[in-house]
Design an enzyme around this catalytic site. Structure first.
Site, mmCIF file in Angstrom:
data_model
loop_
_atom_site.group_PDB
_atom_site.id
_atom_site.type_symbol
_atom_site.label_atom_id
_atom_site.label_comp_id
_atom_site.label_asym_id
_atom_site.label_seq_id
_atom_site.Cartn_x
_atom_site.Cartn_y
_atom_site.Cartn_z
ATOM 1 N N ASN A 125 0.788 -1.108 0.005
ATOM 2 C CA ASN A 125 0.032 -0.125 0.009
ATOM 3 C C ASN A 125 0.843 1.251 0.017
ATOM 4 O O ASN A 125 1.565 1.570 1.174
ATOM 5 C CB ASN A 125 -1.055 0.010 1.432
ATOM 6 C CG ASN A 125 -1.746 1.435 1.460
ATOM 7 O OD1 ASN A 125 -1.992 1.990 0.337
ATOM 8 N ND2 ASN A 125 -2.065 1.505 2.666
ATOM 9 N N TRP A 126 0.943 1.957 -1.236
ATOM 10 C CA TRP A 126 1.830 2.954 -1.333
ATOM 11 C C TRP A 126 1.341 4.262 -0.715
ATOM 12 O O TRP A 126 2.027 5.207 -0.736
ATOM 13 C CB TRP A 126 2.362 3.062 -2.724
ATOM 14 C CG TRP A 126 3.264 2.410 -3.117
ATOM 15 C CD1 TRP A 126 3.939 1.509 -2.451
ATOM 16 C CD2 TRP A 126 4.082 2.252 -4.646
ATOM 17 N NE1 TRP A 126 4.957 0.643 -3.150
ATOM 18 C CE2 TRP A 126 5.101 1.334 -4.298
ATOM 19 C CE3 TRP A 126 3.707 2.758 -5.766
ATOM 20 C CZ2 TRP A 126 6.009 1.114 -5.287
ATOM 21 C CZ3 TRP A 126 4.619 2.521 -6.663
ATOM 22 C CH2 TRP A 126 5.508 1.492 -6.688
ATOM 23 N N LYS A 127 -0.018 3.997 -0.501
ATOM 24 C CA LYS A 127 -0.755 5.425 0.349
ATOM 25 C C LYS A 127 -0.239 6.619 -0.613
ATOM 26 O O LYS A 127 -0.309 6.665 -1.760
ATOM 27 C CB LYS A 127 0.045 5.686 1.623
ATOM 28 C CG LYS A 127 -0.048 4.428 2.666
ATOM 29 C CD LYS A 127 0.288 4.761 3.920
ATOM 30 C CE LYS A 127 0.589 3.437 4.731
ATOM 31 N NZ LYS A 127 0.255 3.578 6.173
ATOM 32 N N HIS A 148 -9.491 0.845 4.310
ATOM 33 C CA HIS A 148 -8.285 1.000 5.121
ATOM 34 C C HIS A 148 -8.367 1.861 6.526
ATOM 35 O O HIS A 148 -8.910 2.950 6.484
ATOM 36 C CB HIS A 148 -7.125 1.566 4.093
ATOM 37 C CG HIS A 148 -5.672 1.533 4.713
ATOM 38 N ND1 HIS A 148 -5.178 2.509 5.728
ATOM 39 C CD2 HIS A 148 -4.680 0.625 4.728
ATOM 40 C CE1 HIS A 148 -3.906 2.361 6.003
ATOM 41 N NE2 HIS A 148 -3.699 0.984 5.519
ATOM 42 N N GLU A 178 -6.708 4.358 7.645
ATOM 43 C CA GLU A 178 -6.522 5.729 7.235
ATOM 44 C C GLU A 178 -7.946 6.250 6.552
ATOM 45 O O GLU A 178 -8.402 7.276 6.953
ATOM 46 C CB GLU A 178 -5.379 6.135 6.357
ATOM 47 C CG GLU A 178 -4.109 5.754 7.413
ATOM 48 C CD GLU A 178 -2.898 5.350 6.435
ATOM 49 O OE1 GLU A 178 -2.729 5.375 5.269
ATOM 50 O OE2 GLU A 178 -1.848 4.815 7.166
ATOM 51 N N GLU A 210 -5.798 -5.327 10.144
ATOM 52 C CA GLU A 210 -4.423 -4.479 10.258
ATOM 53 C C GLU A 210 -4.684 -3.395 11.950
ATOM 54 O O GLU A 210 -5.702 -2.649 11.710
ATOM 55 C CB GLU A 210 -4.373 -3.268 9.351
ATOM 56 C CG GLU A 210 -3.987 -3.951 7.983
ATOM 57 C CD GLU A 210 -3.587 -2.797 7.131
ATOM 58 O OE1 GLU A 210 -2.387 -3.149 6.614
ATOM 59 O OE2 GLU A 210 -4.170 -1.982 6.734
ATOM 60 N N GLY A 268 1.917 2.001 10.654
ATOM 61 C CA GLY A 268 2.822 2.971 10.728
ATOM 62 C C GLY A 268 3.645 3.575 11.821
ATOM 63 O O GLY A 268 4.170 4.708 11.850
ATOM 64 N N SER A 298 3.331 -2.360 10.391
ATOM 65 C CA SER A 298 4.631 -2.401 10.333
ATOM 66 C C SER A 298 5.376 -3.956 10.097
ATOM 67 O O SER A 298 6.263 -4.187 10.768
ATOM 68 C CB SER A 298 5.118 -2.170 12.093
ATOM 69 O OG SER A 298 4.635 -0.796 12.318
ATOM 70 N N GLY A 324 2.597 -1.146 4.162
ATOM 71 C CA GLY A 324 2.846 0.335 4.117
ATOM 72 C C GLY A 324 4.128 0.800 3.676
ATOM 73 O O GLY A 324 4.922 0.755 2.711
ATOM 74 N N GLY A 325 4.724 1.306 4.926
ATOM 75 C CA GLY A 325 6.187 1.828 4.616
ATOM 76 C C GLY A 325 7.220 1.075 4.035
ATOM 77 O O GLY A 325 8.071 1.607 3.208
HETATM 78 C C1 PEP Z 1 -0.640 -0.047 5.716
HETATM 79 O O1 PEP Z 1 -0.733 0.930 5.274
HETATM 80 O O2 PEP Z 1 -1.697 -1.024 5.287
HETATM 81 C C2 PEP Z 1 0.312 -0.422 6.775
HETATM 82 C C3 PEP Z 1 0.233 -1.719 7.161
HETATM 83 O O3 PEP Z 1 1.371 0.302 6.868
HETATM 84 P P1 PEP Z 1 2.660 0.024 7.409
HETATM 85 O O4 PEP Z 1 3.258 -1.224 7.028
HETATM 86 O O5 PEP Z 1 3.679 1.327 7.478
HETATM 87 O O6 PEP Z 1 2.532 0.043 9.275
#
Ligand code: PEP
Length: 255
Positions: A12-14, A98, A100, A170, A176, A216, A237-238
């Site tokens: 997920n590149w957000k 998601h 966010e 999640e 994040g 994470s 994500g990150g």
């Molecule tokens: C996400 O955006 O779905 C996510 C899990 O982010 P991260 O891996 O950065 O926690």
């Protein structure tokens, strides 16, 4: 691995990467996944990158996924993108609900349920994200929250429609933040999700549905997470923004 459930590693590149940054990433990344056949690799870039990503990855082992969509086909919904528009450019996968979207943009289970149902009725493959906040976990409400998010998010689907759905667990407090849920917390939540799916769609669907973990995920923790019985993949994500770290996550069993 895990019966017939093929793992999914999804990025997920957000709201990161321009079109040219996406092209640069793929020029390095696609050759690295050319020999992978035993797992699905998915990247969800921002809307502007989708069409170009579909064309660059044609015939390659990469699924292009949207990060969101509205449930209507078209209309006076300023700023929104519809399933019809996504399908028209060759995008069939979409992340819905998601954390966010829920917590920054106020999406609730009802709206997310409409989006999930719309995606499935357009022949798309939604990744439905669910997860509890830290306060909910501390109050001992994790199970209750996950059940409600699943029940409402999937309420408009029959057993047939459930076959198109992937669930991503999640925990909001792990997204994040660098805090990963412990292996026992992850397995406990995933097995609860599979039990709920069994109630909603029967044993066969529950055995087949894929449940991803997100929060994470990094190259150094992915292997242990992927070994858990009810984990069928990761939503990242990150750590998906860099080729070096994302390829290590995709090739989690070689670490
Ligand atoms: C996400 O955006 O779905 C996510 C899990 O982010 P991260 O891996 O950065 O926690």
């Amino acid at each position: 691995m895990k019966g017939k459930r093929i793992p999914i590693i999804a990025a997920n590149w957000k709201m990161y990467k321009t079109i040219s940054e996406m092209e640069e990433f793929l020029s390095q990344f696609l050759p690295l996944i050319s020999d992978i056949e035993d797992r699905k690799v998915v990247i969800a870039p921002n809307f502007l990158c989708l069409e170009r990503m579909v064309s660059i990855s044609k015939g390659k082992n990469l699924i292009t996924c949207a990060q969101n969509m509205y449930f209507e086909e078209e209309g006076a919904f300023t700023g929104e993108i519809s399933p019809r528009m996504l399908k028209a450019i060759g995008v069939s996968w979409v992340i819905l609900g998601h954390s966010e979207r829920r917590h920054i943009f106020g999406e609730d289970d009802e709206l997310i349920g409409k989006k999930v149902s719309s995606a499935v009725s357009h022949g798309m493959f939604p990744i439905l994200c669910i997860g509890e906040t830290l306060e909910e976990r501390e109050r001992g409400e994790t199970g209750k929250v996950l059940k409600k998010q699943l029940k409402t998010g999937l309420s408009r689907l029959g057993a047939e429609g459930l076959k198109n759905v992937t669930i991503a667990y999640e925990p909001v407090w792990a997204i994040g933040t660098g805090k990963t849920a412990s292996l026992s917390q992850i397995q406990e939540a995933h097995s609860l999700v599979r039990e709920e799916i069994k109630k909603l769609g029967g044993e066969d669907i529950a055995e087949k549905i894929r449940i991803l973990y997100g929060g994470s995920v990094k190259p150094d923790n992915v292997k242990g997470i992927m070994e858990l019985e009810d984990v069928d993949g990761a939503l990242v994500g990150g750590a998906s923004l860099g080729v070096d770290s994302f390829i290590k996550i995709v090739k989690f069993d070689e670490n």
